[in-house]
Write an enzyme that holds these catalytic residues in place. Structure first.
Site, PDB file in Angstrom:
ATOM      1  N   HIS A 137       7.743  10.783  15.147  1.00 56.81           N
ATOM      2  CA  HIS A 137       7.176  11.998  14.560  1.00 56.81           C
ATOM      3  C   HIS A 137       7.252  13.193  15.513  1.00 56.81           C
ATOM      4  O   HIS A 137       7.844  14.231  15.194  1.00 56.81           O
ATOM      5  CB  HIS A 137       5.713  11.786  14.170  1.00 56.81           C
ATOM      6  CG  HIS A 137       5.505  10.757  13.115  1.00 56.81           C
ATOM      7  ND1 HIS A 137       6.477  10.407  12.200  1.00 56.81           N
ATOM      8  CD2 HIS A 137       4.427   9.980  12.802  1.00 56.81           C
ATOM      9  CE1 HIS A 137       6.008   9.479  11.385  1.00 56.81           C
ATOM     10  NE2 HIS A 137       4.767   9.206  11.729  1.00 56.81           N
ATOM     11  N   ASP A 174       0.817  -1.217   0.000  1.00 61.27           N
ATOM     12  CA  ASP A 174       0.000   0.000   0.000  1.00 61.27           C
ATOM     13  C   ASP A 174       0.848   1.262   0.000  1.00 61.27           C
ATOM     14  O   ASP A 174       0.515   2.238  -0.688  1.00 61.27           O
ATOM     15  CB  ASP A 174      -0.937   0.017   1.210  1.00 61.27           C
ATOM     16  CG  ASP A 174      -2.171  -0.863   1.007  1.00 61.27           C
ATOM     17  OD1 ASP A 174      -2.377  -1.298  -0.138  1.00 61.27           O
ATOM     18  OD2 ASP A 174      -2.896  -1.113   1.985  1.00 61.27           O
ATOM     19  N   ARG A 196       1.676  23.986  19.401  1.00 61.09           N
ATOM     20  CA  ARG A 196       1.073  25.136  20.080  1.00 61.09           C
ATOM     21  C   ARG A 196       2.070  25.670  21.109  1.00 61.09           C
ATOM     22  O   ARG A 196       2.509  24.934  21.996  1.00 61.09           O
ATOM     23  CB  ARG A 196      -0.249  24.768  20.735  1.00 61.09           C
ATOM     24  CG  ARG A 196      -1.255  24.116  19.788  1.00 61.09           C
ATOM     25  CD  ARG A 196      -2.597  23.896  20.440  1.00 61.09           C
ATOM     26  NE  ARG A 196      -3.368  25.118  20.518  1.00 61.09           N
ATOM     27  CZ  ARG A 196      -4.386  25.424  19.716  1.00 61.09           C
ATOM     28  NH1 ARG A 196      -4.758  24.581  18.770  1.00 61.09           N
ATOM     29  NH2 ARG A 196      -5.048  26.549  19.855  1.00 61.09           N
TER      30      ARG A 196
END
Length: 581
Positions: free
Chosen positions: A330, A105, A436
């Site tokens: 990540h 995939d 943030r």
């Protein structure tokens, strides 16, 4: 005079013709003309001096082989293979990209479309060949048929889309073989040489395969299918092990067959536009850099959420969990880029050296600073959503977390005492990835009575929304027009879709182009990987040894309540829950 950047190179600089004097032309032997050129502009790429053998080894700023420096080892590795860089004449060399695991995939949905997008934008060299390699029996035509359905001419919607697609597919071929068979890779080598036609061959292997066969493929490719007169590079997808020990073993095994500067460990989040822009925002805007420290920043939040569960990949996910799958790579990579000191240059080694310093300065995660959760089944209206353990590929008694929140700290002069909060989860109420930055309260704020008792509402906040709808916005306080003194919290907003109407390239396009060009800044070095695992491995072992039960949360909710208590422990309110975005 404005400086322009070649869109197909992160390291090329464009000069206007009038800026080039005779001295520049006399030094032209140290430059390489870009693949894209026009009468109105010349693009030069600086290269190292070429040895009499027309081959040279990439060097870093301290003279060591590029990307082979180990900050914890004290010396470069001495692997069996060395990367050789071809001479700069693009017309005399050939690029061969082999996608190992071509029937999977990832290859179909990301890698082949990314390669086509690079071809579409004329970012690939004139002579290139693409091979798919997998165990599935398939012909060249069947491969082309398989990948053609995923190719799109999304960039600029040009009229020559069909012609470009046809030309690209003519360059795609297929070789069936086992991943651990040197004989089959030797057959691949024969086909590659036929397509290369005697030119200098540069070969890139993309390992889109499970991690347990990385080493077999690296061995076979290195021994039987590596370039004899150009460079050979291997892109490795995460996961890079499950903990410090397995990651170290994987690195040592790969280095038996590849040099460190041949290994490109890819984290596709580092190729996302907003992550790339993070350093630009900080280091090229005077308004931000002086504020980037504990003196003005109260906390930093890295938030990742998906609004779907593990549909289709529960078996894989259960072996890793959300901490290994998202947080350790990540989010931690983005944190290191955010918190690093100003690098000496933008050279890959200088940037990665600073990232490693950040990772080594971080405290090891403690169990009391972590909340884990797992989504359960939930009905909303007429629709029912299955829980994580309802997946037939997941054990009924699985304790694997699908949600985690953590508070991390960097023990250095810039960030001492500032909580860096991470939150990642599946089956939540929204899909988002963002950074943030919440700033401190204004000392002696003259207008604090206008905000009541909740001074958090008066806090300035910088938000970098990585996905979806890429944006950068700064929350500020201002007066509502009128005779009274009423305040409003507004956004200074850069919405990418409004400011830059051209579609943003996929992260895989940028990272593939960097790997082809030998740019390693957005790839992970081995000592960087070691430092990252050292932060999370003790926690992961404790969670598994003590069989900590995750807090259950309904599918489609905001996640476990415990995450709010964790944030409150450090006087922090999660920014994504304010409801004013």
């Amino acid at each position: 005079m404005a400086t322009q950047i070649n869109p197909c190179s992160s390291s090329s600089t464009t000069f206007s013709p009038s800026s080039l004097n005779q001295k520049a032309f006399s030094s032209a032997k140290f430059f390489n003309f870009s693949r894209k050129s026009s009468p109105s502009r010349w693009v030069f790429k600086i290269h190292s001096r070429i040895s009499p053998k027309n081959q040279f080894e990439l060097k870093s700023s301290n003279g060591s082989p590029l990307n082979a420096i180990s900050l914890h080892g004290g010396a470069a590795e001495k692997p069996l293979a060395k990367e050789l860089v071809s001479p700069p004449e693009q017309s005399e060399s050939n690029l061969s990209v082999t996608v190992v695991g071509a029937s999977g995939d990832l290859a179909k949905k990301k890698i082949f479309p990314a390669l086509f997008a690079l071809f579409y934008e004329d970012c690939l060299p004139q002579n290139f060949t693409i091979f798919g390699y997998a165990r599935t029996k398939m012909t060249d035509e069947e491969l082309r048929e398989m990948i053609s359905g995923t190719l799109t001419c999304r960039i600029d919607k040009r009229e020559n889309c069909g012609d470009k697609m046809e030309k690209f597919l003519e360059r795609c071929f297929y070789q069936s073989g086992q991943y651990n068979s040197e004989e089959h890779f030797a057959e691949l080598d024969i086909k590659l040489k036929q397509k290369e036609g005697g030119k200098v061959s540069n070969r890139l292997f993309y390992l889109s395969i499970p991690p347990d066969i990385f080493v077999d493929v690296a061995r076979c490719a290195s021994v039987r299918a590596s370039s004899k007169n150009g460079w050979t590079r291997v892109i490795v997808e995460k996961p890079f092990g499950r903990d410090s020990e397995s990651s170290g073993e994987l690195t040592r095994s790969l280095k038996k067959y590849l040099a460190e500067d041949q290994i490109f460990r890819i984290d596709h989040y580092l190729g996302k536009e907003l992550v790339e822009n993070l350093s630009v925002l900080r280091f090229s805007n005077l308004v931000f850099e002086p504020l980037w420290s504990r003196n003005y920043i109260r906390n930093v939040q890295f938030i990742f959420s998906e609004d779907f569960g593990t549909e289709g990949r529960g078996g894989y996910f259960d072996n890793y969990g959300i901490i290994r799958d998202i947080m350790q790579n990540h989010l931690l990579q983005i944190l290191a880029l955010f918190a690093m000191e100003t690098p000496v240059t933008l050279d890959a080694e200088d940037v990665r050296n600073e990232k490693v310093k950040v990772l080594r300065s971080m405290r090891r995660l403690q169990l009391e600073d972590v909340i884990v959760g797992q989504y359960k089944g939930h009905s909303k209206g007429a629709k029912t959503y299955a829980g994580y353990t309802d997946d037939p590929t997941v054990p009924n008694d699985s304790l694997t977390p699908t949600f985690a929140a953590a508070a991390l700290f960097i023990d250095n002069a810039r960030w001492d005492g500032v909580p860096f909060l991470m939150k990642a989860g599946k089956a939540l109420n929204t899909r988002r990835a963002e950074i943030r930055v919440q700033f401190r309260h204004v000392p002696g704020n003259l207008y604090k009575r206008n905000f009541g008792m909740d001074l958090d509402k008066a806090t300035n906040e910088l938000v970098l929304r990585v996905q979806p709808d890429e944006a950068i916005y700064l929350k500020i306080n201002n007066k509502i027009p009128g005779l009274g003194m009423r305040f409003d919290r507004s956004d200074l907003n850069l919405l990418y879709s409004a400011r830059y109407p051209k579609e943003i390239p996929d992260a895989y396009e940028r990272l593939l182009l960097d790997a082809i060009e030998g740019e390693r800044r957005l790839f992970i070095r081995s000592d960087e990987l070691d430092a990252a695992w050292a932060i999370f491995t003790p926690l992961l072992k404790e969670l598994e040894a003590k069989k900590i039960s995750p807090e259950l949360y309904p599918y489609g909710s905001r996640g476990p309540v415990g995450a709010h208590y964790l944030a409150a422990k450090y006087d922090v309110r999660w920014g994504d829950l304010a409801g004013d975005d």
